[in-house]
Write a protein that holds these residues in place. Structure first.
Motif, PDB file in Angstrom:
ATOM      1  N   THR A  92       2.968   3.518  22.295  1.00 25.32           N
ATOM      2  CA  THR A  92       2.517   4.039  23.324  1.00 25.32           C
ATOM      3  C   THR A  92       2.835   5.786  22.486  1.00 25.32           C
ATOM      4  OG1 THR A  92       3.417   3.148  24.783  1.00 25.32           O
ATOM      5  CG2 THR A  92       3.688   4.665  25.116  1.00 25.32           C
ATOM      6  N   ALA A  93       1.617   6.840  22.315  1.00 26.15           N
ATOM      7  CA  ALA A  93       1.625   7.562  22.011  1.00 26.15           C
ATOM      8  C   ALA A  93       2.369   8.501  22.090  1.00 26.15           C
ATOM      9  CB  ALA A  93       0.106   7.605  22.004  1.00 26.15           C
ATOM     10  N   GLY A  94       2.609   8.207  23.338  1.00 27.88           N
ATOM     11  CA  GLY A  94       3.667   9.314  24.555  1.00 27.88           C
ATOM     12  C   GLY A  94       3.996   9.971  26.034  1.00 27.88           C
ATOM     13  N   GLY A  95       4.972  10.576  25.917  1.00 27.04           N
ATOM     14  CA  GLY A  95       3.751  10.412  28.003  1.00 27.04           C
ATOM     15  C   GLY A  95       4.875  11.470  28.412  1.00 27.04           C
ATOM     16  N   PHE A 135      12.986   6.495  27.690  1.00 28.46           N
ATOM     17  CA  PHE A 135      11.713   6.332  26.447  1.00 28.46           C
ATOM     18  C   PHE A 135      11.798   7.188  25.289  1.00 28.46           C
ATOM     19  CE2 PHE A 135       9.688   5.710  30.571  1.00 28.46           C
ATOM     20  CZ  PHE A 135       8.996   4.633  30.588  1.00 28.46           C
ATOM     21  N   ALA A 136      12.745   8.326  25.652  1.00 29.20           N
ATOM     22  CA  ALA A 136      12.327   8.364  24.555  1.00 29.20           C
ATOM     23  C   ALA A 136      13.950   8.298  23.645  1.00 29.20           C
ATOM     24  CB  ALA A 136      13.165  10.249  25.130  1.00 29.20           C
ATOM     25  N   PRO A 163       7.990   9.917  21.682  1.00 27.48           N
ATOM     26  CA  PRO A 163       7.958  11.231  22.736  1.00 27.48           C
ATOM     27  C   PRO A 163       7.752  11.498  24.340  1.00 27.48           C
ATOM     28  CG  PRO A 163       7.104  11.221  20.372  1.00 27.48           C
ATOM     29  CD  PRO A 163       7.154   9.935  20.918  1.00 27.48           C
ATOM     30  N   MET A 164       8.312  12.224  24.598  1.00 27.28           N
ATOM     31  CA  MET A 164       8.007  13.050  26.320  1.00 27.28           C
ATOM     32  C   MET A 164       8.041  14.160  26.445  1.00 27.28           C
ATOM     33  SD  MET A 164       7.497   9.513  27.475  1.00 27.28           S
ATOM     34  CE  MET A 164       7.825  10.106  29.184  1.00 27.28           C
ATOM     35  N   LEU A 165       7.437  14.645  26.696  1.00 27.78           N
ATOM     36  CA  LEU A 165       6.916  15.665  28.171  1.00 27.78           C
ATOM     37  C   LEU A 165       8.041  15.593  28.594  1.00 27.78           C
ATOM     38  CD1 LEU A 165       5.636  18.745  26.509  1.00 27.78           C
ATOM     39  CD2 LEU A 165       4.167  18.363  28.005  1.00 27.78           C
ATOM     40  N   TRP A 168      -0.848  10.530  15.448  1.00 19.84           N
ATOM     41  CA  TRP A 168       0.575   9.692  16.492  1.00 19.84           C
ATOM     42  C   TRP A 168       1.858  10.399  16.713  1.00 19.84           C
ATOM     43  CZ3 TRP A 168      -0.644   5.698  18.986  1.00 19.84           C
ATOM     44  CH2 TRP A 168      -0.045   4.322  19.405  1.00 19.84           C
ATOM     45  N   PRO A 169       2.306  10.866  17.062  1.00 16.19           N
ATOM     46  CA  PRO A 169       3.052  12.528  17.639  1.00 16.19           C
ATOM     47  C   PRO A 169       3.739  11.977  17.263  1.00 16.19           C
ATOM     48  CG  PRO A 169       2.063  12.288  19.753  1.00 16.19           C
ATOM     49  CD  PRO A 169       1.077  11.190  18.718  1.00 16.19           C
ATOM     50  N   ASN A 170       5.442  12.842  16.896  1.00 15.94           N
ATOM     51  CA  ASN A 170       6.161  12.061  16.657  1.00 15.94           C
ATOM     52  C   ASN A 170       7.340  13.213  16.672  1.00 15.94           C
ATOM     53  OD1 ASN A 170       8.268  10.087  15.461  1.00 15.94           O
ATOM     54  ND2 ASN A 170       7.456  10.593  13.622  1.00 15.94           N
ATOM     55  N   TRP A 171       8.552  12.936  17.074  1.00 15.71           N
ATOM     56  CA  TRP A 171       9.779  14.014  16.630  1.00 15.71           C
ATOM     57  C   TRP A 171       9.653  14.385  15.861  1.00 15.71           C
ATOM     58  CZ3 TRP A 171      11.592  13.324  22.071  1.00 15.71           C
ATOM     59  CH2 TRP A 171      11.559  12.277  22.118  1.00 15.71           C
TER      60      TRP A 171
END
Length: 567
Positions: free
Chosen positions: A410-413, A472-473, A478-480, A544-547
């Motif tokens: 899951t790339a993010g949300g 999720f975080a 990563p979640m916006l 792949w986004p990361n924190w």
């Protein structure tokens, strides 16, 4: 959670002089270009009006209102062009448990080193001096002569070189814990634990989880209004009456017997009875190298539990990716509300939840329509309507613990909760700014739309950890999340604050949160375009986004990266 976010919105408009957050870090590869989405505000209006009508009875989980909500969402997801997201089903079953405690014994603090005739035990009444519950679904809870250990802030953060539990065996003992982070008193957002900006380690949820991982029999957080960001009355109300949880796979055997809070004055008296200075130990706990301090006292209490098991459902629609269907982007919003509630003066007892969160649920449908109109992006996009947010993020917590789509893929949300109907704004309020690479996606969308980002002006309150994206975080995804803007096109910050204040005082979690045909939807249209653009870019991207490297969730993401090339 939504209630606290709305309270914050009021404060935002009144706190123009507050310190701003650090500039978000957005370094990384160029983001893909995407076209603006064709978002139907008519869909937003229709779905919001329908879900918040009296026919849906406030959308409480486990009621007839839930059944109507589920059927309607399936109808709308299918019409939007989505496919059932859970192996041919639109639903994910979410088993829930409700525990209601009663017949509380007082909290007895005793000194086993002295004979009874020489030391009168301290007695604290439930509600007035302390509160506590159990996550274990058993009829009777008995905490008997459990040794008290002061563990400072109760933090074990390997990436920061910090462990308040180092060298102490907590099995069978009761952890006494300070609220918030060690550097919460700073005026800026710098420092090992981000200064005044609360981290996950400062949240009470983390402190209870870590105490359980350490094998503690119980955990008591010392209440302090300023670092907690709420008074004892909030603790007292929130920790009394029925408490709902998502069913745990181990039957909650890994949980403490008791999780609770103790009044600040009571804590000071307990430390004094132990021959310790509360202020001095609290100061010591803010410094690296702090060691847990056994207090030489024991805690005893008990209470009865009534246990009720029931079930609800998350609703999952999927738009399969055109190039990399095994990678996922999430859009989330909670469909539930409170159902029946205390009646208004007119006798209306349905909490319709139009803004909170029929608007966010409607946004899932409108965004799904926009995505299908534009055609499938490279990655798959899942639209998830979550249950039981109002009971403690339970639907998102269950999904994140039992993901339909692997979290490592899951790339993010993007999460949406209680969209602002205040009208168009120059800005948006970003909750959790500076935490992850997703800031770059929002920044690109804002630039394209000619808008700006306002930072969270109350970072000490930890609002990023209080809505569904947090589930999720905390597992590395990563979640916006952002709220509507503070600075309205018409009336500026004063008008934004007035709208938030009116909603909070007259409609929030009350029968007055009903659909209003006179609402100005232009601000919603603005914000949904940002949600679309950021999510569409993420769904098209290869990265792949990361924190950010110093974020508390970074090591979790690093351990689970599933994309080619890692994070």
């Amino acid at each position: 959670m939504t209630r606290l976010l709305i309270v914050m919105l009021t404060a935002l408009g009144l706190a123009a002089c507050a310190a701003t957050a650090d500039t978000p870090r957005t370094a990384g590869p160029p983001l893909p270009m995407v076209e603006r989405g064709d978002i139907a505000i008519a869909t937003m209006q229709e779905v919001t009006r329908t879900l918040s009508s009296d026919a849906f009875e406030g959308r409480a989980p486990g009621t007839a209102g839930e059944r109507k909500t589920l059927a309607y969402l399936v109808e709308r997801f299918a019409a939007a062009g989505l496919k059932p997201g859970n192996r041919g089903s639109w639903f994910q079953d979410v088993p829930l448990i409700e525990i209601t405690a009663s017949a509380y014994d007082p909290l007895i603090i005793a000194d086993p080193r002295k004979p009874p005739e020489e030391a009168e035990p301290l007695r604290y009444d439930f509600g007035t001096d302390w509160v506590g519950v159990s996550y274990r679904p058993q009829k009777r809870i008995d905490l008997r002569q459990s040794e008290l250990v002061f563990v400072g802030y109760g933090i074990n953060a390997p990436e920061k070189g910090w462990n308040d539990y180092a060298g102490i065996d907590m099995r069978g003992k009761t952890a006494v814990i300070l609220v918030n982070d060690p550097d919460h008193a700073r005026k800026d957002t710098r420092g090992l634990f981000n200064g005044r900006a609360m981290t996950y380690y400062g949240r009470w949820t983390y402190k209870f989880e870590e105490a359980a991982r350490q094998g503690a029999a119980a955990a008591l957080i010392v209440h302090d209004t300023k670092p907690a960001a709420y008074g004892w009355n909030v603790v007292q109300a929130g920790w009394s009456g029925p408490q709902s949880h998502a069913v745990r796979d181990d039957g909650a055997k890994g949980e403490t017997l008791v999780n609770g809070w103790v009044q600040n004055e009571a804590a000071r008296a307990i430390f004094a009875a132990a021959g310790q200075d509360f202020a001095m130990l609290s100061a010591a706990a803010t410094r690296p190298g702090f060691k847990a301090v056994p207090l030489g006292l024991t805690a005893t209490t008990g209470f009865d539990n009534a246990v009720r098991r029931y079930a609800s459902k998350n609703v999952i629609g999927l738009l399969p990716g055109a190039e990399r269907p095994g990678e996922y982007v999430l859009y989330t919003a909670h469909w539930d509300h409170l159902g029946r509630c205390p009646a208004s003066q007119s006798g209306d007892d349905i909490c319709n939840g139009a803004i909170d969160n029929a608007t966010g649920t409607a946004a899932l449908v409108a965004l799904a329509e926009a995505f299908t109109k534009a055609g499938p992006p490279a990655r798959s996009v899942a639209f998830i309507a979550l249950t039981a947010e109002e009971q403690g993020l339970l639907g998102s917590e269950y999904y994140a613990a039992h993901p339909v789509f692997p979290l490592a893929r899951t790339a993010g949300g993007i999460n949406m909760d209680a969209l602002s109907l205040a009208g168009p704004a120059h800005d948006v309020t970003v909750i959790g700014q500076g935490k992850s690479r997703l800031d770059a996606y929002l920044a690109a969308a804002l630039k394209r739309e000619g808008r700006t980002a306002s930072p969270d002006r109350a970072p000490e309150s930890g609002f990023y950890y209080r809505s569904d994206h947090f589930s999720f975080a905390r597992r590395g995804v990563p979640m916006l999340y952002f709220d509507g803007g503070e600075n309205l096109l018409h009336g500026g910050r004063a008008a934004g604050a007035a709208f938030a204040r009116d909603y909070t005082e007259k409609r929030y979690h009350a029968p007055g949160d009903e659909y209003d045909p006179g609402w100005d939807w232009r601000g919603v249209a603005q914000d949904l375009q940002l949600n679309y653009l950021a999510g569409r870019m993420l769904a098209q991207a290869r990265e792949w986004p990361n924190w950010n490297k110093d974020d508390e969730f970074r090591r979790i993401r690093d351990a689970s990266c599933g994309a080619p090339g890692g994070c």
